[in-house]
Write an enzyme that holds these catalytic residues in place. Structure first.
Site, PDB file in Angstrom:
ATOM      1  N   HIS A 100       0.824  -1.197   0.000  1.00 35.13           N
ATOM      2  CA  HIS A 100       0.000   0.000   0.000  1.00 35.13           C
ATOM      3  C   HIS A 100       0.865   1.257   0.000  1.00 35.13           C
ATOM      4  O   HIS A 100       2.087   1.210   0.163  1.00 35.13           O
ATOM      5  CB  HIS A 100      -0.940  -0.016   1.200  1.00 35.13           C
ATOM      6  CG  HIS A 100      -2.050  -1.021   1.061  1.00 35.13           C
ATOM      7  ND1 HIS A 100      -3.081  -1.123   1.961  1.00 35.13           N
ATOM      8  CD2 HIS A 100      -2.295  -1.965   0.104  1.00 35.13           C
ATOM      9  CE1 HIS A 100      -3.914  -2.083   1.581  1.00 35.13           C
ATOM     10  NE2 HIS A 100      -3.444  -2.614   0.468  1.00 35.13           N
ATOM     11  N   GLU A 102       1.258   3.699   2.089  1.00 27.83           N
ATOM     12  CA  GLU A 102       2.005   4.009   3.310  1.00 27.83           C
ATOM     13  C   GLU A 102       3.313   3.223   3.377  1.00 27.83           C
ATOM     14  O   GLU A 102       4.362   3.764   3.764  1.00 27.83           O
ATOM     15  CB  GLU A 102       1.150   3.687   4.543  1.00 27.83           C
ATOM     16  CG  GLU A 102      -0.135   4.488   4.629  1.00 27.83           C
ATOM     17  CD  GLU A 102      -1.327   3.766   4.006  1.00 27.83           C
ATOM     18  OE1 GLU A 102      -2.429   3.879   4.551  1.00 27.83           O
ATOM     19  OE2 GLU A 102      -1.150   3.096   2.956  1.00 27.83           O
ATOM     20  N   SER A 159     -17.179   7.623 -38.207  1.00 33.21           N
ATOM     21  CA  SER A 159     -16.781   8.522 -37.118  1.00 33.21           C
ATOM     22  C   SER A 159     -15.270   8.654 -36.972  1.00 33.21           C
ATOM     23  O   SER A 159     -14.800   9.389 -36.109  1.00 33.21           O
ATOM     24  CB  SER A 159     -17.358   8.028 -35.788  1.00 33.21           C
ATOM     25  OG  SER A 159     -16.860   6.741 -35.468  1.00 33.21           O
ATOM     26  N   TRP A 194     -11.640   9.942 -38.271  1.00 34.79           N
ATOM     27  CA  TRP A 194     -11.422  10.302 -36.866  1.00 34.79           C
ATOM     28  C   TRP A 194     -11.895  11.723 -36.662  1.00 34.79           C
ATOM     29  O   TRP A 194     -11.600  12.599 -37.489  1.00 34.79           O
ATOM     30  CB  TRP A 194      -9.944  10.185 -36.482  1.00 34.79           C
ATOM     31  CG  TRP A 194      -9.410   8.795 -36.548  1.00 34.79           C
ATOM     32  CD1 TRP A 194      -8.645   8.257 -37.521  1.00 34.79           C
ATOM     33  CD2 TRP A 194      -9.608   7.767 -35.561  1.00 34.79           C
ATOM     34  NE1 TRP A 194      -8.338   6.963 -37.218  1.00 34.79           N
ATOM     35  CE2 TRP A 194      -8.922   6.639 -36.018  1.00 34.79           C
ATOM     36  CE3 TRP A 194     -10.289   7.711 -34.362  1.00 34.79           C
ATOM     37  CZ2 TRP A 194      -8.911   5.447 -35.283  1.00 34.79           C
ATOM     38  CZ3 TRP A 194     -10.269   6.541 -33.640  1.00 34.79           C
ATOM     39  CH2 TRP A 194      -9.581   5.424 -34.105  1.00 34.79           C
ATOM     40  N   ARG A 242      -3.850   0.586 -26.089  1.00 35.43           N
ATOM     41  CA  ARG A 242      -2.619   0.825 -26.850  1.00 35.43           C
ATOM     42  C   ARG A 242      -2.030   2.159 -26.381  1.00 35.43           C
ATOM     43  O   ARG A 242      -2.346   3.215 -26.905  1.00 35.43           O
ATOM     44  CB  ARG A 242      -2.924   0.851 -28.356  1.00 35.43           C
ATOM     45  CG  ARG A 242      -3.609  -0.411 -28.853  1.00 35.43           C
ATOM     46  CD  ARG A 242      -3.842  -0.424 -30.369  1.00 35.43           C
ATOM     47  NE  ARG A 242      -4.697   0.640 -30.823  1.00 35.43           N
ATOM     48  CZ  ARG A 242      -6.036   0.608 -30.787  1.00 35.43           C
ATOM     49  NH1 ARG A 242      -6.657  -0.425 -30.257  1.00 35.43           N
ATOM     50  NH2 ARG A 242      -6.743   1.624 -31.245  1.00 35.43           N
ATOM     51  N   GLU A 266     -18.102   3.813 -24.629  1.00 35.98           N
ATOM     52  CA  GLU A 266     -17.430   4.524 -25.718  1.00 35.98           C
ATOM     53  C   GLU A 266     -18.307   4.720 -26.955  1.00 35.98           C
ATOM     54  O   GLU A 266     -17.836   5.210 -27.965  1.00 35.98           O
ATOM     55  CB  GLU A 266     -16.142   3.793 -26.103  1.00 35.98           C
ATOM     56  CG  GLU A 266     -15.027   3.948 -25.097  1.00 35.98           C
ATOM     57  CD  GLU A 266     -13.649   3.862 -25.724  1.00 35.98           C
ATOM     58  OE1 GLU A 266     -13.480   4.277 -26.884  1.00 35.98           O
ATOM     59  OE2 GLU A 266     -12.744   3.352 -25.054  1.00 35.98           O
TER      60      GLU A 266
END
Length: 394
Positions: A66, A68, A194, A196, A233, A326
Site C-alpha cells: 500500500h 504508506e 466517425s 477520426w 494501446r 465509448e
C-alpha cells in the site's frame, strides 16, 4: 478517474504546508490509476519533524504494498522521529492481501498521521485511526483553515477514490462515458462513419482512460461499422481489458470469429449482452461457433430495449467495478437518459459536422424545461493538440 497528473516531487527537506502535502499525496495516488482496481487509489507523503519533505509513495498495483508502505520503507527511525504522514485514505486496520498499514505505522516513531477520507466500510471506519492513537500517534481527518482550499482538496480526495467509493456505497459499477464530438455536438455521420473526429493526442489519452477502467462498453453499431479492437494501446501501459458489447438481438454474435475483437481478446474477456428471451436460441448458436464470447442475458424494458441497470448489475456480479462507455450515439444517449453515467469525458475537435447529416450523442435525451438540464459538476479542462476536453461528474 479524471485527470492524469505529471508528478514532480520536491527536493528532500523542502518545507510543505498541510495543504501542499495532501495535494501532493493526491497527485501521487493517481500514479497507480491503471493497476490497482478493485482497490482504491491511495497516495502518501511524509514530512519530517520540521515540516520538510521526506518521501512519497502510492499503491502501485492490486495485491502489492500500500501507499504508506511505499512512502515509509526507505526511511530510518531517526528520520521518522516526530514525522508527520499524510495519506489520502485512512490507513487500513484489517489484513487482506497485505498487512494492516495502521499496525505497521503504529510501530514507528511518527508524531502524527493526517488522512483525507475515513474508511467507507462502516465495520472498520475509524479503526485504523484508533490503532494509531492507541500507539500514541495523533490521527486526524484532513481539514484546512482556508475554506476555499479545504473545499477544493476535499473534492479532489473524493474524486481520486470515486470508483471505489461508488462501488462500496452503492454496490454498483462506476460508469464513465467518453465521447468525441465536433463543436456542434455531432459524433458520427448518419452512415455511421466517425473515424477520426479528434486528433492523435486525444486518442492516446483515451487509451490511458481505458486502462483506468475494468472494461469498455460499446453498442453493436460501433462493432458493425468500425470493427474496432478496443484494446489498450498506450506507450507506457501494458494491460489486458474486458470488452462489453450491447447486442440485444444477438445480430452480430454469429460473426464473432470474423471480428477484430476475437483476434485481439481472449474469448472470456469479451462479454456479449443479449435479451433474456433469446437465451435458448443463443445457447444453440454458441454450440455451433468455433469461438464464443462470454454471454450475459439481460432483462428488457417495455419497448424491447435492454435494461441497462440489469446489465450493470450483472457486470458487477462478474467482478467489474468500472466501465467506460465509448459509443455509439444511441448507446451513449441511453446511458445518459437513464441517469447511469457517473463521469463524462467530452473531447471536442475544432470542426463542424452539421446536424443535418450527422448524429448527436444525446439524440434520445429529452428535457422539457431548462430547470431539467443535466449539470456537469466540478468540471476540469485539458487540451490535446487542437482538441479540447472537459470532464466532470453527472
Amino acid at each position: 478517474m479524471e485527470l492524469i497528473r505529471s508528478l514532480s516531487l520536491p527536493a528532500i527537506g523542502t518545507k510543505l504546508t498541510a495543504e501542499e502535502a495532501m495535494s501532493l499525496a493526491i497527485s501521487e495516488a493517481y500514479q497507480g490509476a491503471a493497476r490497482v482496481s478493485p482497490n482504491p487509489l491511495v497516495g502518501a507523503v511524509v514530512l519530517d519533524a520540521q515540516g520538510g519533505f521526506l518521501s512519497a509513495g502510492h499503491h502501485e498495483f492490486y495485491g502489492g504494498p500500500h501507499a504508506e508502505v511505499n512512502a515509509l520503507k526507505n526511511l530510518s527511525p531517526e528520520q521518522l522521529k516526530g514525522a508527520h504522514a499524510f495519506v489520502t485514505l485512512e490507513p487500513c486496520a484489517h489484513e487482506g492481501k497485505t498487512p494492516s498499514c495502521a499496525k505497521m505505522m503504529a510501530k514507528l516513531p511518527l508524531k502524527k498521521v493526517t488522512f483525507g477520507l475515513i474508511d467507507p466500510n462502516p465495520l472498520v471506519a475509524g479503526q485504523g485511526a484508533e490503532i494509531l492513537r492507541q500507539a500514541g500517534i495523533e490521527a486526524e481527518v484532513f481539514s484546512s483553515a482556508n475554506p476555499v482550499l479545504d473545499a477544493k482538496i476535499k473534492t479532489e480526495l473524493e474524486e481520486v477514490c470515486e470508483a471505489f467509493l461508488w462501488n462500496f456505497r452503492k454496490k454498483k459499477v462506476f460508469v464513465s462515458l467518453k465521447m468525441a464530438s465536433s463543436l456542434d455536438g455531432q459524433v458520427a455521420l448518419r452512415s455511421g462513419e466517425s473515424q477520426w473526429i479528434t486528433g492523435p493526442e486525444s486518442r492516446e489519452y483515451v487509451h490511458y482512460i481505458r486502462a483506468c477502467h475494468d472494461g469498455i462498453l460499446v453498442g453493436k453499431g460501433t462493432i458493425d461499422f468500425d470493427n474496432p479492437s478496443l484494446n489498450i494501446r498506450h506507450p507506457q501501459i501494458t494491460k489486458k481489458n474486458k470488452v462489453i458489447v450491447v447486442d440485444g438481438e444477438a445480430e452480430l454474435l454469429p460473426n464473432f470469429t470474423k471480428l477484430k475483437l476475437s483476434e485481439v481478446h481472449a474469448s472470456e474477456d469479451v462479454i456479449w449482452c443479449v435479451a433474456e428471451e433469446l437465451r435458448e436460441k443463443v445457447e444453440k448458436l454458441r454450440g455451433t461457433l468455433v469461438k464464443s464470447p462470454d454471454v450475459v442475458y439481460v432483462k428488457t424494458r417495455v419497448g424491447g430495449d435492454l435494461d441497462l441497470e440489469d446489465l450493470l448489475a450483472q457486470l458487477y456480479q462478474k467482478g467489474l467495478r468500472s466501465v467506460m462507455v465509448e459509443g455509439g450515439a444511441f448507446t451513449a444517449s441511453s446511458f445518459v437518459s437513464y441517469h447511469l453515467v457517473n463521469r463524462l469525458y467530452m473531447f471536442q475537435a475544432p470542426i463542424i459536422m452539421g446536424s443535418g447529416g450527422s448524429r448527436s450523442w444525446t439524440e434520445s435525451v429529452r428535457i422539457s424545461a431548462m430547470t431539467d438540464k443535466i449539470q456537469l459538476k466540478n468540471p476540469r479542462y485539458l487540451t490535446f493538440g487542437n482538441d479540447f476536453m472537459i470532464t466532470g461528474t453527472l
